[in-house]
Design an enzyme around this catalytic site. Structure first.
Site, PDB file in Angstrom:
ATOM      1  N   PHE A  28       0.860  -1.190   0.000  1.00  0.00           N
ATOM      2  CA  PHE A  28       0.000   0.000   0.000  1.00  0.00           C
ATOM      3  C   PHE A  28       0.894   1.237   0.000  1.00  0.00           C
ATOM      4  O   PHE A  28       0.730   2.150   0.775  1.00  0.00           O
ATOM      5  CB  PHE A  28      -0.906  -0.031   1.243  1.00  0.00           C
ATOM      6  CG  PHE A  28      -2.125   0.834   1.120  1.00  0.00           C
ATOM      7  CD1 PHE A  28      -3.201   0.449   0.320  1.00  0.00           C
ATOM      8  CD2 PHE A  28      -2.214   2.042   1.807  1.00  0.00           C
ATOM      9  CE1 PHE A  28      -4.328   1.246   0.218  1.00  0.00           C
ATOM     10  CE2 PHE A  28      -3.347   2.841   1.715  1.00  0.00           C
ATOM     11  CZ  PHE A  28      -4.399   2.433   0.915  1.00  0.00           C
ATOM     12  N   VAL A  31       2.187   3.014  -5.442  1.00  0.00           N
ATOM     13  CA  VAL A  31       1.279   2.442  -6.448  1.00  0.00           C
ATOM     14  C   VAL A  31       0.072   1.787  -5.762  1.00  0.00           C
ATOM     15  O   VAL A  31      -1.070   1.949  -6.209  1.00  0.00           O
ATOM     16  CB  VAL A  31       2.020   1.424  -7.342  1.00  0.00           C
ATOM     17  CG1 VAL A  31       1.087   0.919  -8.444  1.00  0.00           C
ATOM     18  CG2 VAL A  31       3.262   2.045  -7.964  1.00  0.00           C
ATOM     19  N   LYS A 106       9.083  -5.749 -11.642  1.00  0.00           N
ATOM     20  CA  LYS A 106      10.040  -6.115 -12.712  1.00  0.00           C
ATOM     21  C   LYS A 106      11.231  -6.896 -12.167  1.00  0.00           C
ATOM     22  O   LYS A 106      11.740  -7.799 -12.827  1.00  0.00           O
ATOM     23  CB  LYS A 106      10.523  -4.868 -13.450  1.00  0.00           C
ATOM     24  CG  LYS A 106      11.320  -3.916 -12.588  1.00  0.00           C
ATOM     25  CD  LYS A 106      11.140  -2.487 -12.951  1.00  0.00           C
ATOM     26  CE  LYS A 106      11.414  -1.635 -11.738  1.00  0.00           C
ATOM     27  NZ  LYS A 106      10.733  -0.395 -11.677  1.00  0.00           N
ATOM     28  N   VAL A 133       6.632  -3.221 -17.062  1.00  0.00           N
ATOM     29  CA  VAL A 133       7.474  -2.809 -18.193  1.00  0.00           C
ATOM     30  C   VAL A 133       6.935  -1.520 -18.792  1.00  0.00           C
ATOM     31  O   VAL A 133       5.750  -1.428 -19.105  1.00  0.00           O
ATOM     32  CB  VAL A 133       7.458  -3.883 -19.303  1.00  0.00           C
ATOM     33  CG1 VAL A 133       8.386  -3.483 -20.435  1.00  0.00           C
ATOM     34  CG2 VAL A 133       7.842  -5.232 -18.764  1.00  0.00           C
ATOM     35  N   GLY A 135       6.150   1.377 -17.810  1.00  0.00           N
ATOM     36  CA  GLY A 135       5.115   2.155 -17.130  1.00  0.00           C
ATOM     37  C   GLY A 135       3.730   1.891 -17.670  1.00  0.00           C
ATOM     38  O   GLY A 135       3.244   0.765 -17.635  1.00  0.00           O
ATOM     39  N   GLU A 190      15.300   8.253  -7.748  1.00  0.00           N
ATOM     40  CA  GLU A 190      15.355   7.916  -6.322  1.00  0.00           C
ATOM     41  C   GLU A 190      16.581   8.581  -5.688  1.00  0.00           C
ATOM     42  O   GLU A 190      17.506   8.998  -6.395  1.00  0.00           O
ATOM     43  CB  GLU A 190      15.549   6.402  -6.156  1.00  0.00           C
ATOM     44  CG  GLU A 190      14.590   5.545  -6.936  1.00  0.00           C
ATOM     45  CD  GLU A 190      13.343   5.228  -6.148  1.00  0.00           C
ATOM     46  OE1 GLU A 190      13.428   5.228  -4.916  1.00  0.00           O
ATOM     47  OE2 GLU A 190      12.293   5.021  -6.772  1.00  0.00           O
ATOM     48  N   LYS A 205      13.590  -4.846 -17.444  1.00  0.00           N
ATOM     49  CA  LYS A 205      12.407  -4.695 -18.296  1.00  0.00           C
ATOM     50  C   LYS A 205      12.631  -5.339 -19.658  1.00  0.00           C
ATOM     51  O   LYS A 205      11.716  -5.945 -20.231  1.00  0.00           O
ATOM     52  CB  LYS A 205      12.066  -3.216 -18.441  1.00  0.00           C
ATOM     53  CG  LYS A 205      11.596  -2.612 -17.117  1.00  0.00           C
ATOM     54  CD  LYS A 205      11.611  -1.104 -17.186  1.00  0.00           C
ATOM     55  CE  LYS A 205      11.111  -0.497 -15.884  1.00  0.00           C
ATOM     56  NZ  LYS A 205      11.367   0.956 -15.837  1.00  0.00           N
ATOM     57  N   GLY A 302       4.958   6.803 -12.084  1.00  0.00           N
ATOM     58  CA  GLY A 302       3.970   7.631 -11.378  1.00  0.00           C
ATOM     59  C   GLY A 302       2.942   6.716 -10.760  1.00  0.00           C
ATOM     60  O   GLY A 302       2.529   5.722 -11.372  1.00  0.00           O
TER      61      GLY A 302
HETATM   62  N1  LIG Z   1       6.419   3.840  -8.161  1.00  0.00           N
HETATM   63  C1  LIG Z   1       6.281   3.740  -9.480  1.00  0.00           C
HETATM   64  O1  LIG Z   1       6.110   4.744 -10.206  1.00  0.00           O
HETATM   65  C2  LIG Z   1       6.299   2.375 -10.133  1.00  0.00           C
HETATM   66  C3  LIG Z   1       6.199   2.279 -11.541  1.00  0.00           C
HETATM   67  C4  LIG Z   1       6.162   1.006 -12.144  1.00  0.00           C
HETATM   68  C5  LIG Z   1       6.246  -0.127 -11.342  1.00  0.00           C
HETATM   69  N2  LIG Z   1       6.374   0.008  -9.976  1.00  0.00           N
HETATM   70  C6  LIG Z   1       6.457  -1.222  -9.198  1.00  0.00           C
HETATM   71  O2  LIG Z   1       5.352  -1.271  -8.293  1.00  0.00           O
HETATM   72  C7  LIG Z   1       5.722  -1.982  -7.116  1.00  0.00           C
HETATM   73  C8  LIG Z   1       5.398  -1.109  -5.890  1.00  0.00           C
HETATM   74  O3  LIG Z   1       6.160   0.089  -5.974  1.00  0.00           O
HETATM   75  P1  LIG Z   1       5.882   1.333  -4.981  1.00  0.00           P
HETATM   76  O4  LIG Z   1       6.624   2.478  -5.572  1.00  0.00           O
HETATM   77  O5  LIG Z   1       4.419   1.473  -4.745  1.00  0.00           O
HETATM   78  O6  LIG Z   1       6.612   0.815  -3.644  1.00  0.00           O
HETATM   79  P2  LIG Z   1       6.536   1.455  -2.167  1.00  0.00           P
HETATM   80  O7  LIG Z   1       5.967   2.834  -2.229  1.00  0.00           O
HETATM   81  O8  LIG Z   1       7.848   1.237  -1.551  1.00  0.00           O
HETATM   82  O9  LIG Z   1       5.458   0.527  -1.408  1.00  0.00           O
HETATM   83  C9  LIG Z   1       5.733  -0.790  -1.039  1.00  0.00           C
HETATM   84  C10 LIG Z   1       4.602  -1.310  -0.156  1.00  0.00           C
HETATM   85  O10 LIG Z   1       4.869  -2.695   0.102  1.00  0.00           O
HETATM   86  C11 LIG Z   1       4.790  -2.919   1.498  1.00  0.00           C
HETATM   87  N3  LIG Z   1       5.747  -3.923   1.944  1.00  0.00           N
HETATM   88  C12 LIG Z   1       7.104  -3.876   1.907  1.00  0.00           C
HETATM   89  N4  LIG Z   1       7.622  -4.999   2.421  1.00  0.00           N
HETATM   90  C13 LIG Z   1       6.576  -5.749   2.831  1.00  0.00           C
HETATM   91  C14 LIG Z   1       6.460  -7.001   3.472  1.00  0.00           C
HETATM   92  N5  LIG Z   1       7.541  -7.707   3.818  1.00  0.00           N
HETATM   93  N6  LIG Z   1       5.238  -7.475   3.733  1.00  0.00           N
HETATM   94  C15 LIG Z   1       4.132  -6.770   3.407  1.00  0.00           C
HETATM   95  N7  LIG Z   1       4.176  -5.565   2.807  1.00  0.00           N
HETATM   96  C16 LIG Z   1       5.378  -5.072   2.520  1.00  0.00           C
HETATM   97  C17 LIG Z   1       5.128  -1.583   2.150  1.00  0.00           C
HETATM   98  O11 LIG Z   1       4.564  -1.614   3.433  1.00  0.00           O
HETATM   99  P3  LIG Z   1       4.834  -0.500   4.550  1.00  0.00           P
HETATM  100  O12 LIG Z   1       3.880   0.597   4.158  1.00  0.00           O
HETATM  101  O13 LIG Z   1       4.480  -1.184   5.812  1.00  0.00           O
HETATM  102  O14 LIG Z   1       6.276  -0.116   4.413  1.00  0.00           O
HETATM  103  C18 LIG Z   1       4.461  -0.598   1.181  1.00  0.00           C
HETATM  104  O15 LIG Z   1       3.107  -0.441   1.513  1.00  0.00           O
HETATM  105  C19 LIG Z   1       7.208  -2.321  -7.274  1.00  0.00           C
HETATM  106  O16 LIG Z   1       7.344  -3.619  -7.798  1.00  0.00           O
HETATM  107  C20 LIG Z   1       7.691  -1.299  -8.305  1.00  0.00           C
HETATM  108  O17 LIG Z   1       8.807  -1.752  -9.044  1.00  0.00           O
HETATM  109  C21 LIG Z   1       6.396   1.220  -9.362  1.00  0.00           C
END
Ligand SMILES: NC(=O)c1ccc[n+]([C@@H]2O[C@H](COP(=O)([O-])OP(=O)(O)OC[C@H]3O[C@@H](n4cnc5c(N)ncnc54)[C@H](OP(=O)(O)O)[C@@H]3O)[C@@H](O)[C@H]2O)c1
Length: 422
Positions: A28, A31, A106, A133, A135, A190, A205, A302
């Site tokens: 949560f 994304v 990915k 892949v 976005g 990042e 990707k 995003g």
């Molecule tokens: N951000 C982007 O724009 C983007 C774009 C394309 C793809 N993605 C992909 O989407 C996925 C999520 O990305 P994000 O940016 O949303 O990541 P994020 O903001 O870091 O969120 C990760 C979530 O996973 C939870 N989590 C982490 N470890 C956990 C565990 N051991 N057990 C249960 N929950 C756990 C975290 O919980 P806590 O809240 O408790 O820390 C957090 O809610 C990734 O695979 C990323 O590569 C992201």
């Protein structure tokens, strides 16, 4: 006799069903939270055309929710945790329990994709991963469905928005450090940008795209990648004089009965469909004799944008539009491929140097397409573009040039993608 009006069957409408379609959400963060909001916003519209209302039935984070309970209650699981563990374990358990799954991960798919695909196939379960892949660019579905009967020859992709933004800024005169700092300020990069700038994110990707396009298992470790950290702003300026623009390009292509998958900075001529893709955007070009080329582009990342791709996968499963993964068909991986190269040499400005350089290159079969020579006091700069040559042959030529005392610094090479489509 019945009239035409009377004999027409009732217009097909969505099946009526009271049961909601329960979605369990793992993660949560950026994304995951955007996905939950979008799901709620779009639930009525999805029910209108699909007959079932999607409903968030449980959420798991590090501090919230219970995986076993979420799994038992959900019709489908969405994994938005990221990384390898526990995401891998959760997805495998869901698949073994016969639940369809959607992921944007990915890293996981490029390193454990075969295990996940094989398990999904065994259990007749659908595994969707559009958001993993490029976005929001719907390239996964296009490859899996629209182009499933088209023999694909090559894919070129700008699949990392961070590096595309940095290169766009560098082309306008910023240094690498300035452009990276700007990307971080705007939230495109990042705090630790190493996966992006090293090319590793794009390599993951491309491994996934290559698997989709060619059906052959490709692990992240099979992809050769180079990043953008070593690029000089003056390479971009010289290249402009030669009519070239610089991008970090992922390539997956059939070569000599095998498959080559790689990521590296590459110069493109202005007519290439990826040459005009600027800023944090992503784009993928698919080439095949049957279709010439198709290019898709859009936002690379995003929260809300990625969430919309994830929700598209959920709807695709709900409407029965997706199949379990197909079995793999292994192709050998080809390491040494021919490319045109940009070659940048700083040399002492004295008679005979250019002739010697040309002779050394010629001995290895390197022929020159264009050259710019510029005097700089006692030194000179030779910037050239070669015709396609095997990478191993160019390496030998450069090693040989290193033995001459007229060389002032290590030669710089960047690949050039030659094709133009009209
Ligand atoms: N951000 C982007 O724009 C983007 C774009 C394309 C793809 N993605 C992909 O989407 C996925 C999520 O990305 P994000 O940016 O949303 O990541 P994020 O903001 O870091 O969120 C990760 C979530 O996973 C939870 N989590 C982490 N470890 C956990 C565990 N051991 N057990 C249960 N929950 C756990 C975290 O919980 P806590 O809240 O408790 O820390 C957090 O809610 C990734 O695979 C990323 O590569 C992201």
């Amino acid at each position: 006799m019945p009239s035409r009006e009377q004999s027409r069957p009732a217009a097909p409408g969505p099946p009526r069903s009271a049961a909601p379609f329960k979605v369990g959400l793992l993660g949560f963060g950026t994304v995951g939270s955007a996905f939950a909001t979008l799901l709620e916003e779009r639930a009525g519209e999805i029910e209108r055309f699909n007959g079932r209302r999607p409903l968030l039935s449980g959420v798991l984070t590090r501090t919230r929710g219970n995986f076993d309970q979420i799994l038992s209650e959900a019709d489908l699981l969405v994994e938005l945790i990221g990384g390898i563990e526990p995401a891998r374990e959760y997805l495998l358990r869901a698949i073994r329990a016969g639940k369809d799954v959607v992921s944007a991960n990915k890293q996981l798919l490029s390193q454990h994709g075969e295990e996940l695909f094989e398990t999904a196939r065994e259990h007749g379960v659908r595994l969707r991963f559009e958001a993993a892949v490029a976005g929001v660019v719907p390239v996964v579905r296009v490859l899996e469905e629209s182009l499933s009967a088209t023999p694909i020859e090559r894919i070129h992709g700008i699949v990392n928005g961070t590096t595309n933004f940095i290169l766009t800024e560098m082309a306008q005169g910023s240094s690498y450090a300035e452009a990276l700092a700007d990307a971080q300020r705007r939230g495109y990069a990042e705090g630790d940008p190493s996966d992006d700038v090293s090319g590793r994110d794009a390599a993951a990707k491309m491994a996934i795209l290559a698997r989709l396009a060619f059906g052959s298992p490709v692990h992240l470790d099979d992809v050769r990648y180079e990043g953008i950290e070593h690029l000089h702003a003056d390479d971009l300026q010289y290249a402009r004089e030669l009519g070239l623009g610089l991008k970090l390009i992922g390539t997956a292509e059939r070569r000599d009965g095998g498959l080559s998958v790689r990521v590296h900075p590459a110069f493109l001529y202005a007519g290439h469909p990826l040459a005009s893709v600027g800023g944090p955007f992503n784009a993928v070009t698919v080439e095949s004799e049957a279709i010439t080329e198709i290019t898709m582009s859009g936002p690379g990342a995003g929260g809300r944008q990625t969430a919309s791709a994830v929700l598209g996968d959920v709807v695709s499963v709900m409407t029965g539009g997706a199949r379990p993964p197909a079995p793999p068909l292994a192709l050998p991986l080809i390491e040494d491929v021919a490319n045109a190269f940009y070659l940048h040499l700083d040399v002492v400005d004295r008679p005979g140097v250019l002739a010697t350089v040309m002779q050394v290159l010629g001995e290895q079969g390197v022929s020159i397409k264009s050259v710019v020579q510029r005097g700089m006091g006692e030194n000179a700069r030779l910037v050239m573009v070669t015709h396609p040559i095997l990478e191993s042959s160019l390496r030998v030529a450069i090693e040989r040039l290193g033995g001459f005392d007229f060389l002032r610094s290590t030669p710089r090479t960047i690949r050039v993608i030659e094709e133009e489509f009209t």
